[in-house]
Write an enzyme that holds these catalytic residues in place. Structure first.
Site: not given
Length: 400
Positions: A88, A213-214, A340, A344
């Site tokens: 990531c 959670c994103s 958020k 992502h």
């Protein structure tokens, strides 16, 4: 003796696509959207770019294993192009390649671009009943929410934090990001939420609820870098430079031995110390004007405040509740909405963070512009708490 890259590389231009559910666009469309903005911002022609670093993490689901799709989509003129991947932290890894290429003197003007197209793949970060997804292939016995929920439990236990205080601090993190994203037209999620919304949401992995959670989204971001001298010659007056780029990768200690307590991100602490040293920062609490961190989960942002030496051990919960990291606080965090609210898209996130710092430094952040910004930090994390990579960049004005 190595002396770092402080002020040796300038950011000539940057671009960022709108992040979201871009069903009608492919990865090449997103690349072009970000690249065209960066090219216009830089004030150059594409044939002036001499090399490129291309960040994509999940290549089988996107554009393949080479940098060919980048060169083809952007019609780059037979230049050297390299694809990189570092979980990531891939976006920052692409930037690091481009920055080092300029700092070495090998090239004058270099492109770094990161992209990920996740929505079409069905990737959601949770185990599934079907075969063939990223989760099945990479981590069939765990999930990202489950791994980071353990970080929350370890942090709470180590510091003796009341569970209600921890939950409220995590909720504050999420509410803050949504408030900031409401001012950002490129964010995926722009609806404000309340503390009550977070606390009453469905639990995904205790103590992480839905709003901790994103999300998953599609997006691209890029930077064009050069030397400060060339930037000045091209007519740039307010020159933004890279003060430091530091990367630390887990070596197995966290997951294999007993000297890690599970309550921190060890690589972030190592990378931060290196970056502060290279940037000449002795007290980051006084030096940094804003930060963008890898808030894949609300607990991650909370713990990172201590790993980055911005909060004392065990105090991040209370600093967050006191508003220290709000947009009006001492060190604003995620003023663009963070992972958020952007989601992502893995290859793009690291560069998207730098994009926000860059805009803030130039006073071009629109409604979300902060009053005074001279120095900013981004922290891009890849992997799980027990095995990961942390990439940190510090960006500011030339000579500051």
């Amino acid at each position: 003796m190595a002396a770092g890259i402080r002020d040796r590389v300038a950011i000539l231009g940057m671009g960022c696509s709108r992040f979201g559910e871009r069903w009608s666009d492919n990865a090449e469309d997103l690349m072009l959207e970000a690249f065209q903005e960066a090219l216009n911002d830089a004030g150059i022609e594409r044939n002036q770019i001499e090399a490129a670093w291309f960040g994509v993490c999940l290549e089988e689901n996107n554009v393949g294993k080479t940098a060919g799709p980048l060169a083809q989509a952007l019609r780059l003129p037979y230049i050297a192009a390299t694809r990189v991947e570092n979980a990531c932290a891939t976006g920052t890894e692409a930037l690091r390649g481009a920055v080092y290429a300029v700092a070495s003197g090998a090239y004058d003007i270099v492109l770094a671009l990161g992209v990920e197209k996740l929505k079409d793949t069905g990737y959601g970060g949770l185990p599934t009943r079907t075969r063939g997804t990223v989760t099945d292939l990479w981590m069939p016995n765990t999930s990202a929410p489950g791994a980071f929920a353990q970080l929350a439990s370890a942090y709470q236990s180590k510091h003796g934090i009341d569970k209600a205080d921890l939950k409220h601090a995590m909720a504050h993190v999420s509410v803050k990001s949504h408030d900031n994203a409401a001012l950002n037209p490129r964010a995926h999620l722009r609806k404000r939420i309340t503390i009550e919304d977070v606390l009453k949401a469905q639990i995904i992995a205790e103590p992480l609820g839905l709003f901790d959670c994103s999300g998953v989204s599609d997006g691209a971001a890029c930077a064009i870098v050069t030397t400060p001298e060339i930037a000045r010659a091209l007519g740039k007056h307010d020159i933004i430079t890279v003060k430091a780029l530091a990367v630390a990768v887990s070596n197995g200690e966290e997951g294999s031995f007993n000297n890690w307590d599970g309550a921190s991100i060890a690589t972030a602490r190592v990378a931060a110390a290196r970056a502060y040293r290279d940037a000449g920062i002795s007290d980051p609490r006084k030096a940094l004007d804003l930060i963008e961190v890898h808030d894949c989960f609300s607990i991650t942002e909370l713990v990172l405040m201590e790993d980055l030496m911005l909060s004392d051990p065990g105090r991040a919960v209370f600093d967050i509740l006191d508003g220290r990291y709000d947009r009006s606080g001492a060190i604003p965090c995620q003023v663009d909405g963070g992972l958020k609210c952007f989601g992502h898209p893995i290859g793009a996130s690291g560069l998207r963070m730098v994009y926000e710092v860059y805009l803030q430094l130039l006073g071009k952040a629109g409604e979300r512009q902060l009053a005074s910004v001279d120095l900013g930090l981004t922290q891009n994390l890849g992997g799980h708490p027990h095995q990961n990579v942390s990439a940190i960049s510090i960006i500011g004005r030339l000579g500051a």
